[in-house]
Design a protein around this motif. Sequence first.
Motif, PDB file in Angstrom:
ATOM      1  N   VAL A  82      11.059  42.880  65.453  1.00  0.00           N
ATOM      2  CA  VAL A  82      10.763  42.976  64.024  1.00  0.00           C
ATOM      3  C   VAL A  82       9.749  41.896  63.637  1.00  0.00           C
ATOM      4  O   VAL A  82       8.801  42.154  62.879  1.00  0.00           O
ATOM      5  N   GLU A  83       9.918  40.694  64.163  1.00  0.00           N
ATOM      6  CA  GLU A  83       8.948  39.630  63.907  1.00  0.00           C
ATOM      7  C   GLU A  83       7.561  40.038  64.417  1.00  0.00           C
ATOM      8  O   GLU A  83       6.535  39.746  63.786  1.00  0.00           O
ATOM      9  N   ASN A  84       7.531  40.721  65.538  1.00  0.00           N
ATOM     10  CA  ASN A  84       6.256  41.189  66.095  1.00  0.00           C
ATOM     11  C   ASN A  84       5.608  42.223  65.168  1.00  0.00           C
ATOM     12  O   ASN A  84       4.393  42.196  64.939  1.00  0.00           O
ATOM     13  N   PHE A  85       6.430  43.141  64.633  1.00  0.00           N
ATOM     14  CA  PHE A  85       5.901  44.109  63.662  1.00  0.00           C
ATOM     15  C   PHE A  85       5.285  43.385  62.463  1.00  0.00           C
ATOM     16  O   PHE A  85       4.191  43.726  62.011  1.00  0.00           O
ATOM     17  N   LEU A  86       6.014  42.410  61.935  1.00  0.00           N
ATOM     18  CA  LEU A  86       5.561  41.701  60.744  1.00  0.00           C
ATOM     19  C   LEU A  86       4.303  40.875  61.017  1.00  0.00           C
ATOM     20  O   LEU A  86       3.485  40.650  60.119  1.00  0.00           O
ATOM     21  N   ALA A  87       4.145  40.444  62.267  1.00  0.00           N
ATOM     22  CA  ALA A  87       2.959  39.663  62.647  1.00  0.00           C
ATOM     23  C   ALA A  87       1.778  40.557  62.998  1.00  0.00           C
ATOM     24  O   ALA A  87       0.668  40.059  63.240  1.00  0.00           O
ATOM     25  N   GLY A  88       2.010  41.883  63.049  1.00  0.00           N
ATOM     26  CA  GLY A  88       0.925  42.818  63.345  1.00  0.00           C
ATOM     27  C   GLY A  88       0.615  42.983  64.811  1.00  0.00           C
ATOM     28  O   GLY A  88      -0.450  43.499  65.170  1.00  0.00           O
ATOM     29  N   GLY A  89       1.547  42.568  65.706  1.00  0.00           N
ATOM     30  CA  GLY A  89       1.229  42.552  67.129  1.00  0.00           C
ATOM     31  C   GLY A  89       1.823  43.650  67.971  1.00  0.00           C
ATOM     32  O   GLY A  89       1.637  43.656  69.193  1.00  0.00           O
ATOM     33  N   ALA A  90       2.526  44.617  67.363  1.00  0.00           N
ATOM     34  CA  ALA A  90       3.162  45.680  68.147  1.00  0.00           C
ATOM     35  C   ALA A  90       2.253  46.894  68.254  1.00  0.00           C
ATOM     36  O   ALA A  90       1.265  47.031  67.522  1.00  0.00           O
ATOM     37  N   ALA A  91       2.615  47.792  69.156  1.00  0.00           N
ATOM     38  CA  ALA A  91       1.803  48.995  69.364  1.00  0.00           C
ATOM     39  C   ALA A  91       1.677  49.814  68.085  1.00  0.00           C
ATOM     40  O   ALA A  91       0.600  50.352  67.775  1.00  0.00           O
ATOM     41  N   ILE A  92       2.763  49.914  67.286  1.00  0.00           N
ATOM     42  CA  ILE A  92       2.700  50.705  66.063  1.00  0.00           C
ATOM     43  C   ILE A  92       1.724  50.087  65.067  1.00  0.00           C
ATOM     44  O   ILE A  92       1.062  50.805  64.304  1.00  0.00           O
ATOM     45  N   ASN A  93       1.599  48.758  65.065  1.00  0.00           N
ATOM     46  CA  ASN A  93       0.629  48.103  64.185  1.00  0.00           C
ATOM     47  C   ASN A  93      -0.798  48.514  64.546  1.00  0.00           C
ATOM     48  O   ASN A  93      -1.615  48.833  63.670  1.00  0.00           O
ATOM     49  N   VAL A  94      -1.084  48.517  65.840  1.00  0.00           N
ATOM     50  CA  VAL A  94      -2.418  48.889  66.307  1.00  0.00           C
ATOM     51  C   VAL A  94      -2.696  50.352  65.963  1.00  0.00           C
ATOM     52  O   VAL A  94      -3.778  50.703  65.464  1.00  0.00           O
ATOM     53  N   PHE A  95      -1.711  51.198  66.205  1.00  0.00           N
ATOM     54  CA  PHE A  95      -1.855  52.625  65.922  1.00  0.00           C
ATOM     55  C   PHE A  95      -2.162  52.844  64.444  1.00  0.00           C
ATOM     56  O   PHE A  95      -3.075  53.597  64.086  1.00  0.00           O
ATOM     57  N   CYS A  96      -1.405  52.184  63.577  1.00  0.00           N
ATOM     58  CA  CYS A  96      -1.607  52.355  62.138  1.00  0.00           C
ATOM     59  C   CYS A  96      -2.964  51.826  61.693  1.00  0.00           C
ATOM     60  O   CYS A  96      -3.628  52.448  60.851  1.00  0.00           O
ATOM     61  N   ARG A  97      -3.392  50.691  62.256  1.00  0.00           N
ATOM     62  CA  ARG A  97      -4.706  50.159  61.898  1.00  0.00           C
ATOM     63  C   ARG A  97      -5.815  51.112  62.326  1.00  0.00           C
ATOM     64  O   ARG A  97      -6.765  51.366  61.586  1.00  0.00           O
TER      65      ARG A  97
END
Length: 215
Positions: A82-97
Motif C-alpha cells: 500500500v505504501e508503494n501504491f501511495l508512493a507511485g512505485g507499483a505496476a498499477i501506478n505505471v499502468f494508470c500513468r
Amino acid sequence: MNFTIPTPDTALTPRLQHKIDHKTKPPGALGRLEALALQIGLLQGSETPELRQPHIMVFAGDHGAARAGVSAFPQDVTWQMVENFLAGGAAINVFCRQMGLGLTVIDAGVNHDFGPRPGLIDAKLGPGTANYLEAPAMDVETVRAALARGRELAHALAANGCNCVGFGEMGIGNTASASLLTHCLTGQDLATVTGRGTGLDDAGLARKRALLEQA
C-alpha cells in the motif's frame, strides 16, 4: 442489498460489427481490440461507445489465514505494498500513468495504521479478517457493511462522470480466499481452482491446498 444488471441488447451486435468492419483497415486487423470495442458497445447499448474518466480502485485488506502459511510472503507485505501504491512505485501506478487513468487506493481492512494520507481512502472495517481455518472470516454484518461502502465509492465515481471503473485488490493470502470463493460459488473442484499465487513451490502449493481443504 439488490443489484440490477441489465442484459445487453444483442440486436445491436450486427450494427456494431458492421461499423467495426468498415473502418479503414482490413477486417480483424486490430485483433482483440475489435472484440473489446464490440463488448463495450454492447455494455453501453450504443453504436458510439465512449469511456469517460476511467478509474481504477485498489482495495487493500489483510486475510487472517495468511498467518497460517497459505502464502509465500508474510502479512506485513500488504501494508508495505500500500505504501508503494501511495508512493507511485507499483505496476498499477505505471499502468494508470501510461493510460491516463485515475487511481484511488482504499484501506478496506489492512492490519496497519496509515493515518490520514493523500490518495488513501480510509474505509477500514477492522484490522483484517479472522483466520477462516478457526472461525468465519467475517460476520454477516461486516460483509454487508463492506459491500455498502464499496457501492458508495463506486457510485461516487459515477456521479462525477466516470463510466468505466476497474477494480484491483491487495492482501497477502488473497488468491487463497479467491480460490475458496470460486470453489463455493461455482462448485469447481478446490484443487483445480487453487494455484501457486505469488510463486509457491510444489511443497508450498500442497500445503496451501491442504489448508483450504481444511477450511
